[in-house]
Design an enzyme around this catalytic site. Sequence first.
Site, PDB file in Angstrom:
ATOM      1  N   LYS B 163       0.817  -1.210   0.000  1.00 36.28           N
ATOM      2  CA  LYS B 163       0.000   0.000   0.000  1.00 36.28           C
ATOM      3  C   LYS B 163       0.856   1.267   0.000  1.00 36.28           C
ATOM      4  O   LYS B 163       0.514   2.242  -0.667  1.00 36.28           O
ATOM      5  CB  LYS B 163      -0.920  -0.017   1.225  1.00 36.28           C
ATOM      6  CG  LYS B 163      -2.097   0.924   1.094  1.00 36.28           C
ATOM      7  CD  LYS B 163      -3.078   0.752   2.242  1.00 36.28           C
ATOM      8  CE  LYS B 163      -4.258   1.702   2.090  1.00 36.28           C
ATOM      9  NZ  LYS B 163      -5.186   1.592   3.240  1.00 36.28           N
ATOM     10  N   MET B 480     -20.082 -36.808 -12.812  1.00 35.62           N
ATOM     11  CA  MET B 480     -18.826 -37.477 -13.129  1.00 35.62           C
ATOM     12  C   MET B 480     -18.301 -38.243 -11.909  1.00 35.62           C
ATOM     13  O   MET B 480     -17.725 -39.321 -12.053  1.00 35.62           O
ATOM     14  CB  MET B 480     -17.796 -36.452 -13.626  1.00 35.62           C
ATOM     15  CG  MET B 480     -16.608 -37.072 -14.309  1.00 35.62           C
ATOM     16  SD  MET B 480     -17.063 -38.101 -15.722  1.00 35.62           S
ATOM     17  CE  MET B 480     -16.948 -36.940 -17.078  1.00 35.62           C
TER      18      MET B 480
END
Lengths: 171, 582
Positions: B163, B480
Amino acid sequence: MHISQEKAERHTLAVIVDNEPGILARIAGLFTARGYNIESLTVSEITADKSVSRITIVTSASPATMEQIIAQLDRLVPVHKVTDLTAQGAHVERELALVKVRGTGDHRIEALRLADVYRARVVDATTSSFVFEVTGGIDKIDKFVELMGEVGLIEVARTGIVAIARGKEPA
Amino acid sequence: MTEKSGADILIEALCDLGVEVVFGYPGGAVLPIYDALFRSGRIKHILVRHEQAATHAAEGYARSTGKPGVVLVTSGPGATNAVTGITDALMDSIPMVVITGQVPTALIGTDAFQEADTVGITRHCSKHNYLVKDPAKLGDVIHEAFHIATSGRPGPVVVDIPKDVQVATARYKKPGPIQHKTYRPQVKADQSQIEQLVDMLAAAERPILYTGGGIINSGPAASQLLCELVRITGAPVTSTLMGLGAYPASGPQWLGMLGMHGTYEANMAMNQADLVVALGSRFDDRVTGRLDAFSPNSRKVHIDIDRSSVNKTVRVDLGIIADVGHALEDMVRIWKSRQHPKPDTTDWQRRIAGWRAVKCLDFPENDPNEIMPQRAIRALFDATQARSPIITTEVGQHQMWAAQHFGFEKPNKWLTSGGLGTMGYGLPAAIGAQLGNPNALVIDIAGEASIQMNIQELATATQYRLPVKIFILNNQYMGMVRQWQELTYESRYAESYSDSLPDFVKLGEAYGWKGILIETRDQLDSGIAEMLAYDGPVIVDCRVSQLTNCFPMIPSGAAHTDMILQANEVSGTMDDEAKALV
């Protein structure tokens, strides 16, 4: 706004670790993740059964950060012990370098003379080159490499620092 | 030159790089960047509802436009939520740049609020990453990040910006063309190797081209060159999941996808070929099946831009490092300049016709009311093919049925999570694709389980008025998983039933979408037509046959010739060695 840096001092740490896969990555990762420096890092097995390794780390940090580095290293599960050899006092530091130099005539003779002064051994030679093996503290090796620069330095391989406390007690 | 804040430098660099859209989510450690973005007003920001979706949306944007996708997220949880999408982009070679906020440099390593070791965490799932500690270096790093993400084998690059570096000031100058000191991908092939390949192709009796995602990444020209190569050599073409669309599904030499759920003709041709030419594909385990039985009698040539892909799993006779588009151009040019006649492959084509005649994708339709999932995909294809839709998918049976039964005619129209297999990919990818292609028809073919993994993104589509369509093949199972349990664990369906499903129609409506329910076969075409007629986002809950499995299938670790074509060939259990395979 500009970003300022803290003043740092150099410390040599001895870290005894379980020799398990990924331990080196774990230690190196700790340093990068937390923004610590690594100036040199060496690692090798030190027990006959190859179960324990000793890692010597040279790092620079402010005193407060230094304390954190040691605490963070000590917190890693595979770490047995961390010793700040610099803080503890008298210790011996050694590094080994292999230095390749190319040259003929006066340069060749001068290289040999300097090697003698620095107690460097010739470990390989051709009619136009030498490989020297030199051991010592960082300053001595820096100086030797610098001098070889003037007589035909080709390349250098350095091991990084290994260190041990003086006296009869273990670190 | 005056100094600018790191945040302003970032935005200016992104503008210089031609970035139009950023997918992101704000937070404490990126507030200076969001403010710079707000003040600049030059880049469109898409607010997702979860950072994972930002990465998949950027992938969808990238895959459908060929431009890099850009992501902006905050430190800590913002970055860790993005990790799945970053890994997905690495596995599927998607160009993406992820900007992450970081705690101020002085707090790095202190376990500060929302601190995570982003560079450490993403080291092994990104192509490259940076922690920028000096605003004076930020501009160059951003330009280099885009260069690395988009060149060579594309991939995700992470730039972590503390920052204070966003607030601190420095000078920014747009850099010239990037000449990285070590990173120099080889784009042009060694010409003698191309000549050798052309000789091999001219002499082959049973050649096959095995194409992959590299052709799509190389750009649309590579797909055209592939078609030209096929036209002049008469070689049949099969493709990986990622490469679908490079050669048109309606083309005369198209064999269909190969591998685990590939077609019989593609896998048999691969098995019987005397020359395999791999073009931007990587011999994935889903493609090769059992390695020692993979195309046992062929000579193999592999063209890839990634040196480490060559000889990784399959030893090849000739490895060519190059961008596959350039290599195809060279092949076509050399073939033509030598005036090679089209080889006589009549015998080979006759054998292939025999395999095609098996009609491996046919499926039984016994119950007149029940919708077979394959039927639903075909109906969707028939109703939309004229509009050349962009199809995204989630992961599972529906994904394989879409790959098998939806015909792709062009590249950049098929967006799916192939390598990582990320459930929850399809909806955000569709959002990204719609943003990059505002006039296109974009459909996410989904399963009822996968769609719930990023269902919150319904709101993102609503907010930006994106008319994406979701077509759920709802069989009330993680199909699946259930299929593997049926094949491997004697149908003990451990946790694969989708219980407590939401009412997808009402759920869609709650988010401002149109919802459509399709329950019987006579509703299928009209339901699809209603979906297409609606000018806005639509979620379709299409109830399909619950226990249908996806065939053909090569069981894990089996050879191409051990293909299961229909459900009645399934044994129901496997030995431990087979169970241990992925």
